[in-house]
Each structure stands twice: as structure tokens, then as C-alpha cells.
Design a protein around this motif. Structure first.
Motif, PDB file in Angstrom:
ATOM      1  N   MET A 125       0.837  -1.189   0.000  1.00  0.00           N
ATOM      2  CA  MET A 125       0.000   0.000   0.000  1.00  0.00           C
ATOM      3  C   MET A 125       0.872   1.238   0.000  1.00  0.00           C
ATOM      4  N   SER A 126       0.432   2.242  -0.756  1.00  0.00           N
ATOM      5  CA  SER A 126       1.158   3.509  -0.800  1.00  0.00           C
ATOM      6  C   SER A 126       0.151   4.642  -0.976  1.00  0.00           C
ATOM      7  N   ARG A 127       0.627   5.868  -0.815  1.00  0.00           N
ATOM      8  CA  ARG A 127      -0.236   7.021  -1.014  1.00  0.00           C
ATOM      9  C   ARG A 127       0.561   8.174  -1.602  1.00  0.00           C
ATOM     10  N   ASP A 128      -0.154   9.062  -2.287  1.00  0.00           N
ATOM     11  CA  ASP A 128       0.428  10.277  -2.833  1.00  0.00           C
ATOM     12  C   ASP A 128      -0.446  11.425  -2.362  1.00  0.00           C
ATOM     13  N   ASN A 129      -0.023  12.098  -1.315  1.00  0.00           N
ATOM     14  CA  ASN A 129      -0.851  13.169  -0.747  1.00  0.00           C
ATOM     15  C   ASN A 129      -0.976  14.367  -1.681  1.00  0.00           C
ATOM     16  N   SER A 130      -0.041  14.522  -2.601  1.00  0.00           N
ATOM     17  CA  SER A 130      -0.137  15.639  -3.550  1.00  0.00           C
ATOM     18  C   SER A 130      -1.253  15.413  -4.564  1.00  0.00           C
ATOM     19  N   LYS A 131      -1.659  14.156  -4.728  1.00  0.00           N
ATOM     20  CA  LYS A 131      -2.706  13.810  -5.695  1.00  0.00           C
ATOM     21  C   LYS A 131      -3.979  13.294  -5.028  1.00  0.00           C
ATOM     22  N   ASN A 132      -3.984  13.233  -3.703  1.00  0.00           N
ATOM     23  CA  ASN A 132      -5.132  12.682  -2.954  1.00  0.00           C
ATOM     24  C   ASN A 132      -5.459  11.262  -3.403  1.00  0.00           C
ATOM     25  N   MET A 133      -4.408  10.451  -3.516  1.00  0.00           N
ATOM     26  CA  MET A 133      -4.576   9.084  -4.010  1.00  0.00           C
ATOM     27  C   MET A 133      -3.933   8.085  -3.050  1.00  0.00           C
ATOM     28  N   VAL A 134      -4.550   6.904  -2.969  1.00  0.00           N
ATOM     29  CA  VAL A 134      -3.892   5.761  -2.338  1.00  0.00           C
ATOM     30  C   VAL A 134      -3.931   4.606  -3.326  1.00  0.00           C
ATOM     31  N   TYR A 135      -2.978   3.691  -3.159  1.00  0.00           N
ATOM     32  CA  TYR A 135      -2.807   2.598  -4.098  1.00  0.00           C
ATOM     33  C   TYR A 135      -2.628   1.282  -3.335  1.00  0.00           C
ATOM     34  N   LEU A 136      -2.978   0.204  -4.008  1.00  0.00           N
ATOM     35  CA  LEU A 136      -2.706  -1.127  -3.476  1.00  0.00           C
ATOM     36  C   LEU A 136      -2.137  -1.964  -4.606  1.00  0.00           C
ATOM     37  N   GLN A 137      -0.841  -2.217  -4.546  1.00  0.00           N
ATOM     38  CA  GLN A 137      -0.191  -3.074  -5.528  1.00  0.00           C
ATOM     39  C   GLN A 137      -0.322  -4.508  -5.056  1.00  0.00           C
ATOM     40  N   MET A 138      -0.928  -5.342  -5.878  1.00  0.00           N
ATOM     41  CA  MET A 138      -1.199  -6.727  -5.498  1.00  0.00           C
ATOM     42  C   MET A 138      -0.452  -7.654  -6.446  1.00  0.00           C
ATOM     43  N   ASN A 139       0.489  -8.403  -5.902  1.00  0.00           N
ATOM     44  CA  ASN A 139       1.287  -9.344  -6.679  1.00  0.00           C
ATOM     45  C   ASN A 139       1.005 -10.770  -6.228  1.00  0.00           C
ATOM     46  N   SER A 140       1.413 -11.722  -7.058  1.00  0.00           N
ATOM     47  CA  SER A 140       1.239 -13.147  -6.735  1.00  0.00           C
ATOM     48  C   SER A 140      -0.193 -13.435  -6.281  1.00  0.00           C
ATOM     49  N   LEU A 141      -1.142 -12.948  -7.050  1.00  0.00           N
ATOM     50  CA  LEU A 141      -2.540 -13.095  -6.670  1.00  0.00           C
ATOM     51  C   LEU A 141      -2.970 -14.553  -6.671  1.00  0.00           C
TER      52      LEU A 141
END
Length: 122
Positions: A70-86
């Protein structure tokens, strides 16, 4: 009240990857902790990941540790969830949510997005 919109879900084969995004509007995004939860049919909503307001610390559910980031970019008001080996067991609707503080408990989260479907085929 923060409004959240998730995107990036879809159908993927086992072993593949997806990146979920969550766009936030309204409120003071950089002052909130954020979380990702998921819910499979007939199951309770489950903690996946959380991140502090600054992005300096993260936490993960045992079932996704080492595979999801999980990561976030406060300058863009975004959060992300990178999901590998699903895995097929990752199939669920994934939700992002806002909390006043870092927590693994869904009861601590005030605002929720509408969710995005992730389906992993075997």
C-alpha cells in the motif's frame, strides 16, 4: 465528509498482478490514515492494509503480507494497493476507507468507497 472512488479491479489469472487506486475528494486528505479492506461473498469484511497519514508506516493482514503493498500520494489525494502473486482466495470486492488514525479495525473507518471487484482465476 471524504468521498472515495476505487478503480483498477478486474479479472486476472493466479500469479498475476493488479494495482488498485483510490481517489479522494473533500476533507483534508493528508491528515487521514487510509485503509484497504475486502469482502468475499458470504464472508466478513476483512482488513487488507493500512497506511498512516504521512505514508511513513504501513500494516498488512497476514494473508497478504509480502504480496501486497500500500502507498499514497498526498499531492494527488490518491492511495494505491499493488497486489502481486494473486491467488484465487484474493477474489473479493476491495474497498478503500478513511480513518482519523492508523487502525486495522473496520469500525474505526468513517467513509468508504463503493468498492472494486477483483477476481482471480485458477
Amino acid at each position: 465528509q471524504v468521498h472515495l472512488v476505487e478503480s483498477g479491479g478486474g479479472l486476472v489469472q493466479a500469479g498475476g498482478s493488479l494495482r488498485l487506486s483510490c481517489a479522494a475528494s473533500g476533507g483534508s486528505f493528508s491528515s487521514y490514515a487510509m485503509g484497504w479492506f475486502r469482502q468475499a461473498p458470504g464472508k466478513e469484511r476483512e482488513f487488507v492494509a493500512a497506511i498512516t497519514s504521512s505514508g511513513g508506516s504501513t500494516g498488512y493482514g497476514d494473508s497478504v503480507k509480502g504480496r501486497f503493498t500500500m502507498s499514497r500520494d498526498n499531492s494527488k489525494n490518491m492511495v494505491y494497493l499493488q497486489m502481486n502473486s494473486l491467488e484465487p482466495e484474493d477474489t473479493a470486492v476491495y474497498y478503500c476507507a478513511v480513518s482519523p488514525d492508523f487502525s486495522r479495525r473496520k469500525e474505526r473507518y468513517d467513509s468508504w468507497g463503493q468498492g472494486t471487484q477483483v477476481t482471480v482465476s485458477s
